[in-house]
Design a protein around this motif. Structure first.
Motif, short mmCIF file in Angstrom:
data_model
loop_
_atom_site.label_atom_id
_atom_site.label_comp_id
_atom_site.label_asym_id
_atom_site.label_seq_id
_atom_site.Cartn_x
_atom_site.Cartn_y
_atom_site.Cartn_z
N LYS A 1 -5.58 -7.79 23.91
CA LYS A 1 -5.66 -9.16 23.41
C LYS A 1 -6.30 -9.23 22.02
N HIS A 2 -7.37 -8.47 21.80
CA HIS A 2 -8.13 -8.64 20.56
C HIS A 2 -7.86 -7.58 19.50
N CYS A 3 -7.55 -6.38 19.89
CA CYS A 3 -7.46 -5.30 18.90
C CYS A 3 -6.03 -5.07 18.41
N ILE A 4 -5.11 -4.92 19.34
CA ILE A 4 -3.75 -4.54 18.96
C ILE A 4 -3.06 -5.55 18.04
N PRO A 5 -3.09 -6.85 18.35
CA PRO A 5 -2.32 -7.79 17.52
C PRO A 5 -2.66 -7.73 16.04
N CYS A 6 -3.94 -7.61 15.72
CA CYS A 6 -4.32 -7.59 14.32
C CYS A 6 -4.02 -6.23 13.69
N HIS A 7 -4.12 -5.18 14.48
CA HIS A 7 -3.94 -3.84 13.92
C HIS A 7 -2.48 -3.43 13.75
N VAL A 8 -1.55 -4.08 14.42
CA VAL A 8 -0.15 -3.64 14.30
C VAL A 8 0.35 -3.69 12.86
N ASN B 1 -5.66 6.86 14.85
CA ASN B 1 -6.19 7.54 13.67
C ASN B 1 -7.63 7.10 13.36
N MET B 2 -7.88 5.81 13.47
CA MET B 2 -9.22 5.29 13.22
C MET B 2 -10.20 5.82 14.27
N PHE B 3 -9.73 5.92 15.50
CA PHE B 3 -10.59 6.45 16.57
C PHE B 3 -11.01 7.88 16.24
N HIS C 1 -21.50 -1.82 16.43
CA HIS C 1 -22.21 -2.27 15.24
C HIS C 1 -21.21 -2.69 14.15
N TYR C 2 -20.20 -1.84 13.95
CA TYR C 2 -19.24 -2.15 12.89
C TYR C 2 -18.49 -3.46 13.17
N PHE C 3 -18.14 -3.69 14.42
CA PHE C 3 -17.37 -4.89 14.74
C PHE C 3 -18.19 -6.16 14.52
N ILE D 1 -20.57 1.61 5.37
CA ILE D 1 -20.60 2.35 6.65
C ILE D 1 -19.20 2.54 7.22
N SER D 2 -18.19 2.09 6.51
CA SER D 2 -16.82 2.24 7.01
C SER D 2 -16.39 3.71 7.00
N VAL D 3 -15.57 4.09 8.00
CA VAL D 3 -15.03 5.46 8.01
C VAL D 3 -13.71 5.52 7.24
N MET D 4 -13.23 4.38 6.77
CA MET D 4 -11.94 4.37 6.09
C MET D 4 -12.09 4.77 4.61
N PRO D 5 -11.06 5.42 4.06
CA PRO D 5 -11.12 5.83 2.65
C PRO D 5 -11.21 4.60 1.72
N TYR E 1 -6.79 -3.16 1.80
CA TYR E 1 -6.76 -4.04 2.98
C TYR E 1 -8.06 -4.81 3.20
N GLY E 2 -9.10 -4.49 2.43
CA GLY E 2 -10.36 -5.22 2.57
C GLY E 2 -11.14 -4.79 3.79
N ILE E 3 -12.35 -5.29 3.87
CA ILE E 3 -13.21 -5.05 5.03
C ILE E 3 -12.88 -6.12 6.06
N LYS E 4 -12.81 -5.72 7.31
CA LYS E 4 -12.42 -6.72 8.29
C LYS E 4 -13.52 -7.76 8.52
N GLU E 5 -13.13 -8.89 9.07
CA GLU E 5 -14.08 -9.93 9.41
C GLU E 5 -14.85 -9.50 10.66
C1 HEC Z 1 -8.63 -9.79 12.57
C2 HEC Z 1 -8.08 -8.47 12.48
C3 HEC Z 1 -8.70 -7.33 13.28
C4 HEC Z 1 -9.12 -7.34 14.58
C5 HEC Z 1 -9.10 -8.50 15.57
C6 HEC Z 1 -9.60 -5.99 14.87
N1 HEC Z 1 -9.48 -5.22 13.74
FE1 HEC Z 1 -10.09 -3.30 13.56
N2 HEC Z 1 -9.75 -3.38 11.57
C7 HEC Z 1 -9.11 -4.39 10.90
C8 HEC Z 1 -9.00 -4.05 9.48
C9 HEC Z 1 -8.35 -4.91 8.40
C10 HEC Z 1 -9.61 -2.79 9.34
C11 HEC Z 1 -9.74 -1.97 8.05
C12 HEC Z 1 -10.88 -2.46 7.21
C13 HEC Z 1 -12.19 -2.00 7.73
O1 HEC Z 1 -12.32 -0.83 8.15
O2 HEC Z 1 -13.12 -2.84 7.75
C14 HEC Z 1 -10.09 -2.41 10.66
C15 HEC Z 1 -10.80 -1.26 10.94
C16 HEC Z 1 -11.04 -0.76 12.21
C17 HEC Z 1 -11.66 0.50 12.50
C18 HEC Z 1 -12.24 1.44 11.45
C19 HEC Z 1 -13.63 0.89 11.11
C20 HEC Z 1 -14.25 1.48 9.87
O3 HEC Z 1 -15.20 2.27 10.01
O4 HEC Z 1 -13.79 1.12 8.77
C21 HEC Z 1 -11.65 0.66 13.85
C22 HEC Z 1 -12.18 1.85 14.64
C23 HEC Z 1 -11.07 -0.53 14.41
N3 HEC Z 1 -10.72 -1.40 13.39
C24 HEC Z 1 -10.86 -0.78 15.75
C25 HEC Z 1 -10.67 -2.05 16.28
C26 HEC Z 1 -10.80 -2.41 17.68
C27 HEC Z 1 -11.08 -1.42 18.82
C28 HEC Z 1 -10.62 -3.75 17.78
C29 HEC Z 1 -10.75 -4.63 19.01
C30 HEC Z 1 -12.08 -4.74 19.57
C31 HEC Z 1 -10.34 -4.24 16.44
N4 HEC Z 1 -10.38 -3.20 15.55
C32 HEC Z 1 -10.07 -5.58 16.11
C33 HEC Z 1 -8.66 -5.56 11.45
C34 HEC Z 1 -8.94 -5.99 12.76
#
Ligand code: HEC
Length: 111
Positions: free
Chosen positions: A24-31, A39-41, A60-62, A69-73, A80-84
């Motif tokens: 519900k929360h992770c996949i829709p935004c990440h597709v 890969n992020m895992f 902590h990151y979420f 502290i991001s693991v992304m390059p 793509y910016g830092i996520k919310e």
């Molecule tokens: C609203 C959109 C959105 C949602 C919801 C979301 N992500 Fe992300 N996620 C992103 C984006 C954009 C990035 C890349 C930017 C960043 O790393 O901050 C990211 C980065 C990540 C990373 C790499 C973090 C890092 O160190 O940069 C992981 C792992 C991850 N997401 C897992 C998840 C998981 C698991 C969930 C569900 C709990 C989730 N994401 C929900 C958009 C989202």
């Protein structure tokens, strides 16, 4: 007729509930992102090591996503910016992280 409608609604809500917190929360935004959740895992596993550290790190990151502290390059973040911060309750966040861990931990060990 009414009974049929009620059954139909029950069936619909059953499907909605069947979706877990990760689906519900992770996949829709990440597709729409070019780097997969798998890969992020792997990056998290490499950076944080064991189960506890990975889960604490993700949690902590979420809540407090930040570039330093991001693991992304850098290039990925530039594009793509830092996520919310995720606005979901503690229970759902824990469930989503646990499912994420269970889903990819085996692949992580094989590599
Ligand atoms: C609203 C959109 C959105 C949602 C919801 C979301 N992500 Fe992300 N996620 C992103 C984006 C954009 C990035 C890349 C930017 C960043 O790393 O901050 C990211 C980065 C990540 C990373 C790499 C973090 C890092 O160190 O940069 C992981 C792992 C991850 N997401 C897992 C998840 C998981 C698991 C969930 C569900 C709990 C989730 N994401 C929900 C958009 C989202």
């Amino acid at each position: 007729m009414v009974i049929k409608k009620i059954l139909f609604l029950l069936l619909l809500s059953g499907f909605a509930l069947a979706e877990n917190a990760y689906e519900k929360h992770c996949i829709p935004c990440h597709v729409s992102l070019p780097s997969s959740l798998q890969n992020m895992f792997m990056k998290y596993l490499a950076a944080y090591g064991g189960e506890n550290n990975v889960k604490v790190g993700l949690r902590h990151y979420f809540r407090y996503p930040a570039r330093d502290i991001s693991v992304m390059p850098d290039l990925f973040i530039d594009r793509y910016g830092i996520k919310e911060p995720l606005e979901i309750d503690e229970e759902e966040l824990r469930e989503a992280i646990n499912i994420y861990w269970e889903k990819y931990k085996v692949i992580g060990r094989l590599e």
